[in-house]
Design a protein around this motif. Structure first.
Motif, PDB file in Angstrom:
ATOM      1  N   GLU A 148     -22.716  -7.502  16.100  1.00  0.00           N
ATOM      2  CA  GLU A 148     -22.516  -6.048  16.176  1.00  0.00           C
ATOM      3  C   GLU A 148     -21.708  -5.718  17.423  1.00  0.00           C
ATOM      4  O   GLU A 148     -21.839  -6.404  18.430  1.00  0.00           O
ATOM      5  CB  GLU A 148     -23.887  -5.356  16.308  1.00  0.00           C
ATOM      6  N   ASP A 154     -32.714  -1.544  20.817  1.00  0.00           N
ATOM      7  CA  ASP A 154     -32.588  -1.787  19.370  1.00  0.00           C
ATOM      8  C   ASP A 154     -32.145  -0.489  18.682  1.00  0.00           C
ATOM      9  O   ASP A 154     -32.582   0.596  19.023  1.00  0.00           O
ATOM     10  CB  ASP A 154     -33.934  -2.216  18.791  1.00  0.00           C
ATOM     11  N   GLY A 155     -31.255  -0.647  17.713  1.00  0.00           N
ATOM     12  CA  GLY A 155     -30.800   0.533  16.974  1.00  0.00           C
ATOM     13  C   GLY A 155     -29.671   1.222  17.712  1.00  0.00           C
ATOM     14  O   GLY A 155     -29.437   2.414  17.565  1.00  0.00           O
ATOM     15  N   ASN A 199     -34.503   0.211   3.432  1.00  0.00           N
ATOM     16  CA  ASN A 199     -33.152   0.661   3.096  1.00  0.00           C
ATOM     17  C   ASN A 199     -32.885   0.347   1.626  1.00  0.00           C
ATOM     18  O   ASN A 199     -32.478  -0.777   1.276  1.00  0.00           O
ATOM     19  CB  ASN A 199     -32.109  -0.060   3.972  1.00  0.00           C
ATOM     20  N   TYR A 239     -36.797   6.559   6.354  1.00  0.00           N
ATOM     21  CA  TYR A 239     -36.089   5.409   6.941  1.00  0.00           C
ATOM     22  C   TYR A 239     -35.063   5.929   7.933  1.00  0.00           C
ATOM     23  O   TYR A 239     -34.072   6.543   7.554  1.00  0.00           O
ATOM     24  CB  TYR A 239     -35.398   4.589   5.838  1.00  0.00           C
ATOM     25  N   GLY A 295     -33.476   4.140  10.292  1.00  0.00           N
ATOM     26  CA  GLY A 295     -32.392   3.232  10.707  1.00  0.00           C
ATOM     27  C   GLY A 295     -32.610   2.808  12.148  1.00  0.00           C
ATOM     28  O   GLY A 295     -31.723   2.266  12.792  1.00  0.00           O
ATOM     29  N   SER A 296     -33.800   3.044  12.644  1.00  0.00           N
ATOM     30  CA  SER A 296     -34.170   2.617  13.995  1.00  0.00           C
ATOM     31  C   SER A 296     -35.604   2.092  13.906  1.00  0.00           C
ATOM     32  O   SER A 296     -36.555   2.863  13.767  1.00  0.00           O
ATOM     33  CB  SER A 296     -34.079   3.803  14.965  1.00  0.00           C
ATOM     34  N   LEU A 297     -35.726   0.758  14.019  1.00  0.00           N
ATOM     35  CA  LEU A 297     -37.010   0.094  13.763  1.00  0.00           C
ATOM     36  C   LEU A 297     -38.153   0.665  14.583  1.00  0.00           C
ATOM     37  O   LEU A 297     -39.230   0.969  14.043  1.00  0.00           O
ATOM     38  CB  LEU A 297     -36.844  -1.410  14.056  1.00  0.00           C
ATOM     39  N   TYR A 318     -43.195  -0.484   6.903  1.00  0.00           N
ATOM     40  CA  TYR A 318     -41.765  -0.706   7.125  1.00  0.00           C
ATOM     41  C   TYR A 318     -41.439  -2.076   6.543  1.00  0.00           C
ATOM     42  O   TYR A 318     -42.156  -3.051   6.795  1.00  0.00           O
ATOM     43  CB  TYR A 318     -41.451  -0.676   8.621  1.00  0.00           C
ATOM     44  N   TYR A 339     -38.224  -4.851   5.953  1.00  0.00           N
ATOM     45  CA  TYR A 339     -36.836  -5.317   5.961  1.00  0.00           C
ATOM     46  C   TYR A 339     -36.852  -6.696   5.312  1.00  0.00           C
ATOM     47  O   TYR A 339     -37.165  -7.687   5.968  1.00  0.00           O
ATOM     48  CB  TYR A 339     -36.204  -5.371   7.350  1.00  0.00           C
ATOM     49  N   LYS A 351     -33.015  -9.315   8.375  1.00  0.00           N
ATOM     50  CA  LYS A 351     -32.069  -8.966   9.446  1.00  0.00           C
ATOM     51  C   LYS A 351     -32.730  -9.055  10.813  1.00  0.00           C
ATOM     52  O   LYS A 351     -32.092  -9.390  11.804  1.00  0.00           O
ATOM     53  CB  LYS A 351     -31.557  -7.536   9.208  1.00  0.00           C
ATOM     54  N   LEU A 352     -34.021  -8.743  10.891  1.00  0.00           N
ATOM     55  CA  LEU A 352     -34.669  -8.599  12.191  1.00  0.00           C
ATOM     56  C   LEU A 352     -34.955  -9.953  12.818  1.00  0.00           C
ATOM     57  O   LEU A 352     -35.149 -10.956  12.125  1.00  0.00           O
ATOM     58  CB  LEU A 352     -35.939  -7.763  12.035  1.00  0.00           C
ATOM     59  N   GLU A 401     -38.021  -9.016  18.273  1.00  0.00           N
ATOM     60  CA  GLU A 401     -38.299  -7.789  17.515  1.00  0.00           C
ATOM     61  C   GLU A 401     -39.627  -7.928  16.760  1.00  0.00           C
ATOM     62  O   GLU A 401     -40.600  -7.256  17.050  1.00  0.00           O
ATOM     63  CB  GLU A 401     -37.149  -7.488  16.530  1.00  0.00           C
TER      64      GLU A 401
HETATM   65  P1  P6P Z   1     -29.889  -1.416   7.998  1.00  0.00           P
HETATM   66  C1  P6P Z   1     -30.966  -1.453  13.831  1.00  0.00           C
HETATM   67  O1  P6P Z   1     -29.727  -2.142  13.789  1.00  0.00           O
HETATM   68  C2  P6P Z   1     -31.998  -2.371  13.169  1.00  0.00           C
HETATM   69  O2  P6P Z   1     -32.078  -3.569  13.877  1.00  0.00           O
HETATM   70  C3  P6P Z   1     -33.353  -1.680  13.105  1.00  0.00           C
HETATM   71  O3  P6P Z   1     -33.596  -0.902  14.229  1.00  0.00           O
HETATM   72  C4  P6P Z   1     -33.241  -0.856  11.831  1.00  0.00           C
HETATM   73  O4  P6P Z   1     -34.495  -0.600  11.213  1.00  0.00           O
HETATM   74  C5  P6P Z   1     -32.381  -1.759  10.932  1.00  0.00           C
HETATM   75  O5  P6P Z   1     -31.633  -2.602  11.810  1.00  0.00           O
HETATM   76  C6  P6P Z   1     -31.408  -0.959  10.097  1.00  0.00           C
HETATM   77  O6  P6P Z   1     -30.684  -1.899   9.312  1.00  0.00           O
HETATM   78  O7  P6P Z   1     -29.362  -2.693   7.377  1.00  0.00           O
HETATM   79  O8  P6P Z   1     -30.896  -0.727   7.089  1.00  0.00           O
HETATM   80  O9  P6P Z   1     -28.824  -0.480   8.493  1.00  0.00           O
END
Ligand code: P6P
Length: 335
Positions: free
Chosen positions: A69, A121-122, A214, A241, A243-245, A259, A261, A271-272, A277
């Motif tokens: 990123e 994060d995020g 997501n 959702y 977009g910030s864990l 939550y 992912y 992804k995490l 995390e």
């Molecule tokens: P996506 C932010 O980049 C993060 O690591 C988490 O904070 C968030 O929940 C997730 O990725 C969002 O990812 O693929 O849904 O955009």
């Protein structure tokens, strides 16, 4: 009396740490000092975060981190602040950070602790003013203090954490952490530069009606996961959702929710990241009576094999994670 003071809302973080340390007669105070060092860095990052738009430190920094990123300047600044505070504090010998490919040796030869951290994060949310977070785990090193740091000091399963926490830079800034004796939340009072106990002994509702995932990627979700999500929708649960864990996790912890992912086509391992995390939030979740798995096993039981390894994450109210597992688990059974 004094013993109730530690839990009375309004006590400062410093006093709370001191009181908890007194509860552990053999505590040498190093972990307390380490938590203070993290709180100090948090205050600095909080100020930088609030000014991001004004000081033109938002926007992409041009380099990319291990996530691939674009590193936003605030990512880089936060990483520097936390690493510097931990270096000066002297209690930490090594740091693994999302922002650095390799382990950072702080040259604190007497440091007993190792920290895994996602400084911000995020961060892609900075420019659109959505809440962001810091996530950290604290371990005791396993090789002799003063000897060269070994990978076994870093690659410890989440069950070995001595402490973990997150900071949510949201409508207010909160620090939430555990040292293995429950979870406590502190809210930052900007004008005084102090964190005050605002959420003593946090406990997650056992069940909930909020799911955070997501669904844009649902075409590539497993059959079991889509079946679970259909069940949530049939019950008219709320989809939330951010977009910030950290923001999603914190809301679900307080109100009840899950939550997720999962593995996706784009992120076949999820992804995490496990080390900085999933492990910290899983420790906090379990200490608050919630649960965290990778779809089949406890996050805290996973033996790490690489610094930045990813993991699927199902985390939140115990009953919701268990039910999700009952759906997803069918995917993992070899037909
Ligand atoms: P996506 C932010 O980049 C993060 O690591 C988490 O904070 C968030 O929940 C997730 O990725 C969002 O990812 O693929 O849904 O955009």
């Amino acid at each position: 009396n004094d013993s109730s003071l530690a839990y009375s809302v309004g006590v400062t973080l410093d006093r709370f740490i001191k009181k908890k340390q007194d509860d552990f007669p053999f505590a040498s105070g190093e972990l307390s000092q380490l938590l203070r060092d993290i709180a100090l860095a948090t205050k600095i990052v909080n100020r930088e975060t609030n000014r991001a738009g004004l000081a033109n430190i938002g926007g992409a920094f041009g380099q990319t981190n291990v996530q691939g990123e674009e590193q936003q300047k605030l990512d880089v600044i936060a990483n520097i602040r936390f690493t510097r505070a931990l270096t000066k504090g002297g209690e930490v010998c090594a740091v693994v950070s999302e922002e650095d490919d390799e382990v950072i040796d702080l040259q604190n030869s007497s440091g007993k602790y190792v920290v895994a951290i996602d400084p911000l994060d995020g961060s892609s949310n900075i420019d659109v003013n959505i809440s962001i977070g810091t996530i950290f785990s604290i371990y005791r090193r396993v090789t002799p203090v003063g000897s060269p740091i070994q990978l076994e000091d870093i690659m410890q399963p989440g069950s070995k954490q001595v402490a973990a926490g997150y900071v949510l830079y949201g409508s207010s800034t909160m620090l939430v952490y555990t040292t293995g004796c429950g979870v406590n939340g502190f809210t930052y009072e900007q004008s005084l530069g102090e964190f005050f106990l605002s959420h003593p002994e946090m406990k997650a509702p056992e069940d909930g009606k909020i799911f955070s995932v997501n669904e844009g990627a649902s075409k590539t979700f497993s059959k079991g996961l889509n079946a679970y999500l259909d069940t949530c929708k049939s019950r008219e649960y709320s989809a939330r959702y951010i977009g910030s864990l950290v923001a999603d996790f914190h809301r679900n912890l307080l109100k009840g929710g899950i939550y997720i992912y999962p593995e996706t086509a784009k992120n076949p391992e999820g992804k995490l990241r496990l080390l900085y995390e999933a492990n910290a939030l899983a420790f906090i979740a379990e200490q608050a009576g919630a649960a965290a798995t990778d779809g089949s096993q406890r996050i805290l039981d996973i033996q790490p094999t690489s610094l930045h390894q990813r993991t699927p994450l199902y985390i939140g109210s115990k009953k919701m994670v268990e039910e999700a597992m009952s759906f997803v688990g069918k995917d993992n059974v070899v037909a």
